[in-house]
Enzyme design. Structure first.
Site, PDB file in Angstrom:
ATOM      1  N   SER A  76       9.919 -15.527  10.102  1.00  0.00           N
ATOM      2  CA  SER A  76      10.384 -14.401   9.561  1.00  0.00           C
ATOM      3  C   SER A  76       9.937 -13.121   9.914  1.00  0.00           C
ATOM      4  O   SER A  76      10.715 -11.924  10.131  1.00  0.00           O
ATOM      5  CB  SER A  76      12.070 -14.438   8.344  1.00  0.00           C
ATOM      6  OG  SER A  76      13.029 -15.598   8.941  1.00  0.00           O
ATOM      7  N   LYS A  89      11.415 -10.386  12.457  1.00  0.00           N
ATOM      8  CA  LYS A  89      12.121  -9.643  12.412  1.00  0.00           C
ATOM      9  C   LYS A  89      11.615  -8.505  12.302  1.00  0.00           C
ATOM     10  O   LYS A  89      11.807  -7.304  13.360  1.00  0.00           O
ATOM     11  CB  LYS A  89      13.215 -10.301  10.871  1.00  0.00           C
ATOM     12  CG  LYS A  89      13.854 -11.216  11.318  1.00  0.00           C
ATOM     13  CD  LYS A  89      14.758 -11.382   9.514  1.00  0.00           C
ATOM     14  CE  LYS A  89      15.869 -12.557  10.069  1.00  0.00           C
ATOM     15  NZ  LYS A  89      14.549 -13.681  10.269  1.00  0.00           N
ATOM     16  N   SER A 109      16.405 -10.615   5.444  1.00  0.00           N
ATOM     17  CA  SER A 109      16.081 -11.732   6.612  1.00  0.00           C
ATOM     18  C   SER A 109      17.535 -12.326   6.965  1.00  0.00           C
ATOM     19  O   SER A 109      17.263 -13.194   7.216  1.00  0.00           O
ATOM     20  CB  SER A 109      15.192 -12.973   6.230  1.00  0.00           C
ATOM     21  OG  SER A 109      13.994 -13.092   6.576  1.00  0.00           O
TER      22      SER A 109
END
Length: 482
Positions: free
Chosen positions: A151, A154, A319
């Site tokens: 993640s 991102k 997230s």
């Protein structure tokens, strides 16, 4: 030194300002946690300060602005750029620590080296630490090695979207009317709520000359193309990626995190819109069906998302996979590419390359980091965070203000329970099976703002790997590392 960024990130002269005492920072962080990092005034104040690129000599960065929901509210958050003090700060000036030294490579190696050797970090361990004020690399252990970021991806998605569209860009959801047919046209706003859809229905009904006449309803998702399902398939972490959805297609009352999702978010949104039209005096005959609005159909009503800077902050703090995939497609649309997984991948990579970031060997297969085909280096993410602190790139500031605060907010709210880095570490987390990553900023014991990225692949104990990464960030925060 390990090198400098290229021309897009020129070295900057800056004296360093120390953070406030821990107690004050904790109070500020709690306020930020309660308000939500995208609800306070810090983002606007910092962006305006960076855009102006003026150093006034005032070391007090605790700026205030109205809260998003309450015009009278004022919230503080830890000043993520507090260590980038005025260049002309005089020795002894209140609130400034002039000439704070940079950590050395050897000093950082002393504290990070033993932790990097911890077996919990699996078969691939990489680290990169950069100085934000000067834009110089300070420490690296396999910093250029590509790894799966999970993640942390991102950050790349947010950077590409903010660079391509700007933090003030808003995503529109509109209605168009042709004859007796109303078209609900999705623009790719994953944050569209049921209340906003009701407002769109109300405005559409008001615009129609005869509220009592029957209309047919079509919904248009043509802004996106390609498969709507992520390669991971049906998953509570992500709804089908379609240009029209309400509340991220969630089937419960949750606002973030895993949740059951609609298999057809666009159809569900259209059915809800038909109900809303009926509530406001417009009868919809027959079921809503998919259909592209004619080019000559005029816009009847519109609702907009929050500014992209706010949306990006929300994505990072929680997230949020849905927001990430939609922002990647917005980059594709801005670049004139197909708004699909493939088109977004190419568009994001090209936009990041335009920022002079080290994208060679990197892959951005999706926007969320759920795809194991995503690859980038620790140096890439550390330099990306340096760029976000660069006054020449104020549009990237939400990448810093949206980072979770250790021990207080978002995906870091339950980490750093021992208090070692609580309030001082701000970082984006990344977790997949066998993958643990952490990238963010710390202010070290001397008041120097540092950007870091730590990546571990091939891990077998998720919790142990997370604890080691947290110890690494805390170690940098606690030491002067000289």
């Amino acid at each position: 030194m390990l090198g400098r960024p290229r021309a897009s990130f020129p070295p900057r002269t800056g004296r360093l300002t120390a953070l406030s005492a821990l107690s004050g920072l904790v109070i500020a962080a709690v306020a930020a946690s309660l308000a939500g990092p995208w609800d306070n005034g810090q983002r606007t104040a910092e962006r305006e300060r960076a855009a102006a690129q003026v150093r006034t000599g005032d070391a007090d960065h605790a700026e205030k602005a109205p809260g998003r929901d309450d015009p009278q509210a004022r919230h503080h958050a830890p000043e993520v750029l507090a260590a980038l003090g005025p260049a002309d700060a005089a020795p002894g000036q209140t609130g400034a620590r002039a000439g704070a030294p940079r950590p050395t490579e050897a000093g950082l190696a002393d504290v990070l080296g033993p932790l990097l050797r911890d077996r919990s970090l699996g078969s691939l361990r990489a680290a990169s630490v950069w100085d934000v004020a000067s834009g110089e690399g300070l420490y690296g252990s396999r910093p250029g090695t590509s790894a799966i970021p999970a993640s942390v991806t991102k950050l790349a998605t947010g950077a590409a979207a903010l660079s391509a569209l700007g933090p003030d860009h808003r995503i529109a959801t509109v209605t168009r009317v042709k004859g007796s047919t109303v078209y609900l046209v999705g623009g790719g706003d994953p944050t569209l709520t049921a209340a906003e859809l009701d407002q769109l229905a109300k405005d559409t009904a008001r615009a129609l000359k005869n509220k009592d006449k029957e209309v047919t309803l079509r919904y248009d998702t043509s802004a996106y193309s390609g498969p709507v399902r992520h390669p991971i398939g049906v998953n509570d972490n992500l709804a089908p990626v379609t240009a029209l959805m309400v509340d991220e297609g969630r089937l419960d009352d949750s606002t973030h995190g895993p949740a059951p999702r609609s298999g057809d978010p666009a159809g569900a949104a259209a059915r809800l819109f038909a109900e809303k039209l009926g509530k406001h005096g417009v009868k919809v005959s027959g079921p809503a069906r998919s259909g592209q609005a004619p080019k000559k159909a005029g816009q009847t009503a519109v609702v907009y998302s929050a500014p992209l800077g706010i949306v990006a902050e929300r994505m990072l703090t929680n997230s949020d996979n849905d927001i990430a995939e939609h922002l990647a497609r917005q980059v594709a649309i801005a670049a004139g590419r197909a708004a699909s997984f493939s088109g977004a991948s190419k568009a994001v990579a090209a936009e990041l390359a335009s920022l002079d970031l080290p994208v060679k060997g990197a892959s951005f297969a999706d926007g969320s980091g759920l795809n194991r085909r995503d690859h980038a280096s620790a140096e890439f993410y550390a330099r990306l965070l340096v760029a976000a602190g660069d006054p020449d790139h104020p549009e990237l500031r939400p990448l810093l203000t949206g980072l979770p605060i250790a021990g207080f907010s978002g995906t870091l709210d339950e980490r750093y329970a021992d208090g070692s880095g609580a309030g001082f570490v701000r970082a984006k987390t990344g977790t997949l099976t066998g993958v643990n990553t952490l990238a963010g900023t710390v202010v070290d014991a001397d008041g120097r703002l540092l950007a870091f990225a730590f990546m571990a692949n091939g891990t077998t104990d998720r919790d142990a790997a997370q604890r080691t990464l947290d110890k690494m960030a805390s170690a940098v925060a606690k030491c002067g590392c000289r």
